[in-house]
Design an enzyme around this catalytic site. Sequence first.
Site, PDB file in Angstrom:
ATOM      1  N   ASP A 154      38.622  32.702  36.601  1.00  0.00           N
ATOM      2  CA  ASP A 154      39.045  33.949  36.442  1.00  0.00           C
ATOM      3  C   ASP A 154      39.025  34.405  34.938  1.00  0.00           C
ATOM      4  O   ASP A 154      38.937  33.519  34.235  1.00  0.00           O
ATOM      5  CB  ASP A 154      40.644  33.886  36.995  1.00  0.00           C
ATOM      6  CG  ASP A 154      41.161  35.127  37.170  1.00  0.00           C
ATOM      7  OD1 ASP A 154      40.570  36.282  36.828  1.00  0.00           O
ATOM      8  OD2 ASP A 154      42.115  35.524  37.938  1.00  0.00           O
TER       9      ASP A 154
HETATM   10  C1  BGC Z   1      42.397  38.912  37.956  1.00  0.00           C
HETATM   11  C2  BGC Z   1      40.979  38.877  38.750  1.00  0.00           C
HETATM   12  C3  BGC Z   1      39.901  39.929  38.392  1.00  0.00           C
HETATM   13  C4  BGC Z   1      39.567  39.507  36.908  1.00  0.00           C
HETATM   14  C5  BGC Z   1      38.431  40.611  36.219  1.00  0.00           C
HETATM   15  C6  BGC Z   1      41.768  38.813  36.300  1.00  0.00           C
HETATM   16  O1  BGC Z   1      42.859  39.279  35.354  1.00  0.00           O
HETATM   17  O2  BGC Z   1      43.121  38.022  38.123  1.00  0.00           O
HETATM   18  O3  BGC Z   1      41.460  39.079  40.052  1.00  0.00           O
HETATM   19  O4  BGC Z   1      38.876  39.777  39.260  1.00  0.00           O
HETATM   20  O5  BGC Z   1      40.649  39.690  36.119  1.00  0.00           O
HETATM   21  O6  BGC Z   1      38.961  42.133  36.228  1.00  0.00           O
END
Ligand code: BGC
Length: 728
Positions: A276
């Site tokens: 993530d």
């Molecule tokens: C989120 C993800 C997301 C990523 C990119 C993160 O903060 O938890 O679900 O895909 O950001 O935007």
Amino acid sequence: MHRSTARLRNLLVVFTRLTLLIALLVSLSKIAAAQLLYLDAGQPVEARVEDLLSRVTLEEKISIIHADSKFTTAAIPRLGIPRRWLDDGPHGVREDIGPDTWASAGRTDDFSTAMPAGICLAATWNPDLGFKEGEAIGQEARARGKDIMLGPGVNILRTPLCGRNFEYLGEDPFLSGVMCSGYIRGEQSQDISSCVKHFALNNQETERGTINVEVDERALREIYLPAFKAAVQSGGVWSVMGAYNQLRGQHCCDHDYLLNKILKDEWGFKGLVMSDWDGAHDTRECALNGLDLEMGTEQKYDDYYLAQPYLNLLKSGELPLAGLDEKVRRNLRVMFATHVFDAGRKTGSLNTATHQAVARQVAEEGIVLLKNEKQLLPLDAAKLKTIAVIGENATRLHAHGGDSSGIKAFYEINPLDGIVKRAGEKVNVIYSEGYRKDGGEDLAERAVAAAKSADVVIYLGGLNHDKGFDCEGADRKDMKLPYGQDELIQKIAAANPQTIVVLEGTMVEMDAWLDKVPALLQAWYPGMEGGNALAKVLFGDVNPSGKLPATFPKKLSDTPAAAFGASAYPGTNGTVTYAEGLLVGYRWFDTKHIEPQFPFGFGLSYTTFKYSHLKLIPGTNGAVAAQFEIENTGKVEGAEIAQLYVHEKKPHLMRPEKELKGFKKVFLQPGEKQTVSIPLNKEAFAYYDDAKKSWLTQGDDFEILIGSSSRDLRLMGKFTLHNDVIQQ
Ligand code: BGC
């Protein structure tokens, strides 16, 4: 005359030479391509992967396994490896940002079809629709030049307070697994890799980046992992995103047990694991524990754990090169699987009539009718003079909200627009806002006056995507309706007993007013066609067929995570302990005999269904098929979601009262009867045995319960498994 003939001849000569030159270049490039095995689409993927792997330098390999902007990885032009574009997310293709900031890129060509929120898709219980939604998003992703889409999100709804419940697929591992698999297959059919997230146990937003989850192995295996397993084994997902949180003291993005042992070794996942954003924590751990692609938010891309620091350790021989090759291999495999190098790669389409229709259909099938006394619904426009539409959510747009899953929608039909259009010119639709953040008492007074003057009230309230409600990055503080809506609904219902409440958002407490209103619809966040879909349901053009993918509790304190104090949620001293174990959602309410407000799987229709003639047809190796009939006994066409639950009579280990193991959505004309068959294999009876570290199907008597909801069981059959079967 002569001069022009000569000029023509010269032109012809030039043209012929040019043609020859082009032909030569084409054939030269063909020869070059033929020599480069990885460019030959006719070769097996693994051969192409190995061939390309053999051509990339050490530094180039490193560039493949980490970001070079917020949502991209670097291109390697000399080998024809293009820049890879990743993007959110589950509800459509997010607007472009950055490249190095989260601010909008300010483009005018980055709109997308806004699908309803994930929980609405789950409420359709229609995997074919999941496929269609994934397919549409995949087409839009290709048209927007994307390679990997960051969704679906399949974290289990453990507490109603989790700020991202709206993105996910509810509380049941089986339903989540089936729905996400359909979505993934659809999306990946468009030469896009889906990325199922957040692996695993990202069940709260409070302290999401650090919180350590302590969960017993059974609950991990039976509740929190099955949807991911289904994404891998039945959806064939090509990418998996690690979660921010920790499991048993180790961050999930670099978690050997989760990523190497379970995901890759046990489940046979061949694609890539990405972090993530900013979810990786240590170079050695990232290198060794199964992470294949580091994404993040910091701008010093060379300082990423899987960039220069990893390169240094590789060069000094402290970490093995084979580990790097394996990561690169997985990244390349996803590129080949999605035809990144191939001429015929799909190019997608945007905002087509089909995409709009899919967005509408998901909303139509996902909206849940929870109450309908004296058949107040569907409304008959011909019999109405004045409709009062009340509530901020009647005009509020939601598609762009919620954070990473937000969409810059091509358009968004709000409920008021949908109702006005459907009601037609002969009906006077008046609107009153009723409530608003920091709104005064005058709003409520005007709404009550509007309610008094109307034949019927359609109240549109609930939650929104403001931080602290249904939004990434924080949890809700409680399960209450905000902005004084509890009082407002009571006043409106007193002013006009013909009040239909429509709630958007996730679940809220309703005890203050539920018995005072005759009709209630749960509309979630229904996407850019939501207003049209809702109007169709309200006026009976569409017969509601959605069913709750999560229990609606009467009050927060009834829920499992709330029953064990702060250590069970939101955690104490950085750790949250899942003390309820397996008993999540209806498993808790059923086993503990707690009356929910509305049970899991519940949803009404404008018609009625009769279940009959259950037969259990045993197969081999523990398999059995439940066959029964469903008849539409009402006057309008409709769809019923028949649910199959399994109850074990004398389990060795504690088991939840019953568990969903199959379902089928059946579309029936009035009077039509269909034979439904739901197959079960031995896995449907299995549980995870901690001591044996394996799944076990125990020889025992089972009840197969078939019903219209988890608390409305219509048929029961008995089934005996004779032998214990251990399955890995
Ligand atoms: C989120 C993800 C997301 C990523 C990119 C993160 O903060 O938890 O679900 O895909 O950001 O935007």
